[in-house]
Motif scaffolding. Structure first.
Motif, PDB file in Angstrom:
ATOM      1  N   ASP A 147      31.506  45.165  38.545  1.00 40.82           N
ATOM      2  CA  ASP A 147      32.543  44.715  37.677  1.00 40.82           C
ATOM      3  C   ASP A 147      32.336  44.466  36.229  1.00 40.82           C
ATOM      4  N   SER A 148      33.112  44.126  35.398  1.00 36.41           N
ATOM      5  CA  SER A 148      32.747  44.064  34.015  1.00 36.41           C
ATOM      6  C   SER A 148      33.361  42.658  33.370  1.00 36.41           C
ATOM      7  N   ILE A 149      32.668  42.242  32.444  1.00 36.33           N
ATOM      8  CA  ILE A 149      33.337  40.993  31.945  1.00 36.33           C
ATOM      9  C   ILE A 149      33.107  41.146  30.335  1.00 36.33           C
ATOM     10  N   ARG A 150      34.369  40.698  29.726  1.00 29.03           N
ATOM     11  CA  ARG A 150      34.514  40.766  28.302  1.00 29.03           C
ATOM     12  C   ARG A 150      34.428  39.446  27.829  1.00 29.03           C
ATOM     13  N   LEU A 151      33.556  39.015  26.698  1.00 26.65           N
ATOM     14  CA  LEU A 151      33.583  37.695  26.114  1.00 26.65           C
ATOM     15  C   LEU A 151      34.726  37.363  25.646  1.00 26.65           C
ATOM     16  N   SER A 152      35.462  38.090  25.072  1.00 25.64           N
ATOM     17  CA  SER A 152      36.763  37.684  24.291  1.00 25.64           C
ATOM     18  C   SER A 152      37.993  37.249  25.296  1.00 25.64           C
ATOM     19  N   ASP A 153      37.590  37.726  26.570  1.00 24.54           N
ATOM     20  CA  ASP A 153      38.662  37.246  27.733  1.00 24.54           C
ATOM     21  C   ASP A 153      38.416  35.731  27.933  1.00 24.54           C
ATOM     22  N   PHE A 206      25.719  29.051  21.931  1.00 25.00           N
ATOM     23  CA  PHE A 206      26.789  27.996  22.504  1.00 25.00           C
ATOM     24  C   PHE A 206      27.903  28.333  21.577  1.00 25.00           C
ATOM     25  N   ILE A 207      28.909  28.713  22.347  1.00 23.30           N
ATOM     26  CA  ILE A 207      30.112  29.312  21.682  1.00 23.30           C
ATOM     27  C   ILE A 207      31.254  28.432  22.316  1.00 23.30           C
ATOM     28  N   THR A 208      32.167  27.777  21.246  1.00 28.68           N
ATOM     29  CA  THR A 208      33.178  27.027  21.365  1.00 28.68           C
ATOM     30  C   THR A 208      34.469  27.550  22.145  1.00 28.68           C
ATOM     31  N   ARG A 209      35.552  26.959  22.516  1.00 31.16           N
ATOM     32  CA  ARG A 209      36.467  27.299  23.286  1.00 31.16           C
ATOM     33  C   ARG A 209      37.102  28.425  22.179  1.00 31.16           C
ATOM     34  N   GLU A 210      36.836  28.127  20.914  1.00 28.99           N
ATOM     35  CA  GLU A 210      37.797  28.898  19.851  1.00 28.99           C
ATOM     36  C   GLU A 210      37.090  30.404  19.435  1.00 28.99           C
ATOM     37  N   GLY A 211      35.710  30.426  20.217  1.00 27.69           N
ATOM     38  CA  GLY A 211      34.857  31.667  20.041  1.00 27.69           C
ATOM     39  C   GLY A 211      33.939  31.641  18.587  1.00 27.69           C
ATOM     40  N   ILE A 212      33.869  30.296  18.351  1.00 29.96           N
ATOM     41  CA  ILE A 212      32.800  30.225  17.361  1.00 29.96           C
ATOM     42  C   ILE A 212      31.558  29.846  17.941  1.00 29.96           C
ATOM     43  N   ILE A 213      30.577  30.321  17.180  1.00 29.36           N
ATOM     44  CA  ILE A 213      29.041  30.056  17.633  1.00 29.36           C
ATOM     45  C   ILE A 213      28.717  28.622  17.183  1.00 29.36           C
ATOM     46  N   ASN A 214      28.364  27.733  18.052  1.00 29.52           N
ATOM     47  CA  ASN A 214      28.344  26.283  17.645  1.00 29.52           C
ATOM     48  C   ASN A 214      26.783  25.985  17.236  1.00 29.52           C
ATOM     49  N   GLY A 256      39.032  30.002  25.027  1.00 27.65           N
ATOM     50  CA  GLY A 256      39.726  28.851  25.709  1.00 27.65           C
ATOM     51  C   GLY A 256      38.705  27.985  26.780  1.00 27.65           C
ATOM     52  N   GLN A 257      37.526  28.937  26.858  1.00 25.20           N
ATOM     53  CA  GLN A 257      36.579  28.346  27.590  1.00 25.20           C
ATOM     54  C   GLN A 257      35.303  27.943  26.867  1.00 25.20           C
ATOM     55  N   ALA A 258      34.456  27.166  27.015  1.00 21.66           N
ATOM     56  CA  ALA A 258      33.174  27.268  26.205  1.00 21.66           C
ATOM     57  C   ALA A 258      32.241  28.007  27.133  1.00 21.66           C
ATOM     58  N   VAL A 259      31.515  28.965  26.197  1.00 18.79           N
ATOM     59  CA  VAL A 259      30.669  29.715  26.843  1.00 18.79           C
ATOM     60  C   VAL A 259      29.044  29.858  26.381  1.00 18.79           C
ATOM     61  N   ASP A 307      33.537  22.980  36.218  1.00 17.14           N
ATOM     62  CA  ASP A 307      34.845  22.634  36.286  1.00 17.14           C
ATOM     63  C   ASP A 307      35.450  22.013  35.036  1.00 17.14           C
ATOM     64  N   ASP A 308      34.451  21.727  34.084  1.00 20.44           N
ATOM     65  CA  ASP A 308      35.043  21.112  32.809  1.00 20.44           C
ATOM     66  C   ASP A 308      35.487  22.336  31.897  1.00 20.44           C
TER      67      ASP A 308
END
Lengths: 242, 180
Positions: free
Chosen positions: B56-62, B150-158, B65-68, B96-97
């Motif tokens: 499978d493949s995973i794209r970060l920008s998808d 550590f990336i915020t829900r908005e996609g910014i590196i925190n 809205g979630q913290a990554v 779950d959060d």
């Protein structure tokens, strides 16, 4: 050359630059501590206790502020992770420890600050070098020929601007020819550093902005400049009364 | 007379400082980092799409809205091995959060065949991605392993943590920060 330097001192190795700056500063400051009326022993003890207070205080205050993070893993308080640290809190504890030790040893406040000033000056140089290595405190994009490629843009080399300013400030305070009254050396260093920050912050690309675009660091540096000028005036008046 | 001259000089310096603050104000926030992609705090996290060992493949920008937490690792790297149990624990506590962990194996410096035995040995349940062509290694300007972003829900590196192993308490404080 900058790339090689950045590769050599990439985080977490950038901390070596700060450690080297502290060691060099200590060697410089110790040479002249007696000129400021602070014995070498008292000076070394003061630095040692303050440094110990900084490291211990920074870790403990971080743990207290984030106590819930440590409830599952309390032994993490002894972790070697340097990120588990509150640098402002550590600084507060270091100052407190230094003041208590100074009081016990009857060290003059202004003389002690003057004796410590070479350490502050070399630490500032080390800090800017570590920023260059880590790519932090970066500049805004520029088309000037001396711009450096950083974070996918050609940017003002603000870390180098700040390092040059710090070197110049160190030279000014170390190679001065005239004798200064107590506190003047420290206040001159602080005022020059604040002035440099006020000027160079304009080229930064990571400024915290307040009130519609004003740079917080510039406003803070200006306030520090005002405080230094007022304190210099107060010290001068006290001196003329004496 | 000298004192008056000195006071005038001080007032001049302070006025000059105020003028410079006004002149160099960044009214459009043009110099601020948050609009471009780069592997540094305050910037947008560079996007990527990578395959998992299952194909499978995973794209970060998808995952917006979630913290990554993007963790760059290799099987031969001792601190990477040491921090995996803590990452697994934190992932299970916070998934779950809205926490997603992407463990990007630097396959171009590692062996693809070593990845699955490593995952099974450590009982890892978060997605593992294979960077066979140094796509993420280059985009994130990898200098040391492990490296964690550590990336915020908005996609910014925190926050960026270079080196390891990360203590569980450090992971917890950083993850709670990006979940806010």
């Amino acid at each position: 050359m900058i790339e090689s330097f950045r590769a050599l001192f990439a985080p977490p190795r950038d901390i070596l630059l700060l450690a080297a700056a502290l060691w060099i500063g200590l060697a410089f400051a110790e040479k002249r501590s007696e000129r400021h009326g602070v014995s070498k022993d008292a000076f070394n003890n003061l630095v040692f206790y303050s440094l110990f207070g900084y490291l211990l205080g920074g870790r403990i205050l971080f743990a207290l502020a984030n106590y819930s993070a440590f409830t599952d893993s309390p032994l993490n308080i002894f972790s070697l992770n340097t990120d588990l640290f509150d640098p402002i809190g550590g600084l507060f504890i270091a100052v407190l420890v230094g003041m208590i030790y100074g009081k016990k040893q009857n060290l003059s406040f202004w003389n002690t600050l003057d004796a410590l000033t070479p350490i502050f000056a070399t630490l500032a140089i080390g800090l800017h070098l570590s920023h260059l290595a880590a790519g932090t405190a970066f500049g805004s994009p520029t088309t000037l020929p001396w711009g450096i490629d950083l974070w996918n843009a050609t940017r003002h080399p603000t870390q180098i601007y700040e390092m040059i300013a710090s070197l110049a400030i160190f030279a000014l305070i170390w190679f001065r020819k005239t004798e200064l009254s107590p506190g003047t050396l420290f206040l001159n260093f602080t005022a020059l550093t604040a002035g440099a920050r006020l000027f160079l912050e304009a080229f930064r690309g990571d400024s915290t902005l307040i009130f519609g675009g004003f740079r917080l660091a510039q406003v803070a540096a200006w306030a520090v400049l005002v405080i230094c000028i007022v304190l210099k005036q107060v010290n001068r008046q006290k001196e003329s009364i004496n | 007379m000298l004192a008056l001259k000195r006071r005038l000089a001080y007032i001049f310096i302070l006025l000059l400082g105020l003028a410079w603050i006004l002149l160099s104000a960044d009214k459009n926030a043009a110099s601020f980092a948050g609009t471009t992609a780069a592997p540094q705090v305050g910037f947008l996290a560079p996007d990527f799409s990578l395959p998992t060992p299952d194909g499978d493949s995973i794209r970060l920008s998808d995952l917006r809205g979630q913290a990554v937490l993007v963790n760059l690792w290799a099987t031969w790297c001792p601190p990477c091995r040491a921090e995996m149990p803590a990452i697994e624990k934190i992932y299970n506590e916070y998934k779950d959060d809205g926490l997603v962990v992407l463990a990007v194996n630097m396959t171009y410096q590692d062996s693809a065949s070593a990845v699955m035995p490593f995952v099974q040995e450590h009982g890892l349940t978060f997605p593992i991605l294979l960077d066979e062509s140094a796509l993420v290694g280059r985009a994130y300007q990898l200098r040391s392993l492990p490296s964690s972003f550590f990336i915020t829900r908005e996609g910014i590196i925190n926050e960026v943590v270079i080196g390891g192993p990360m203590a569980e308490a450090l992971l917890r404080t950083r993850v709670e920060e990006i979940l806010k």
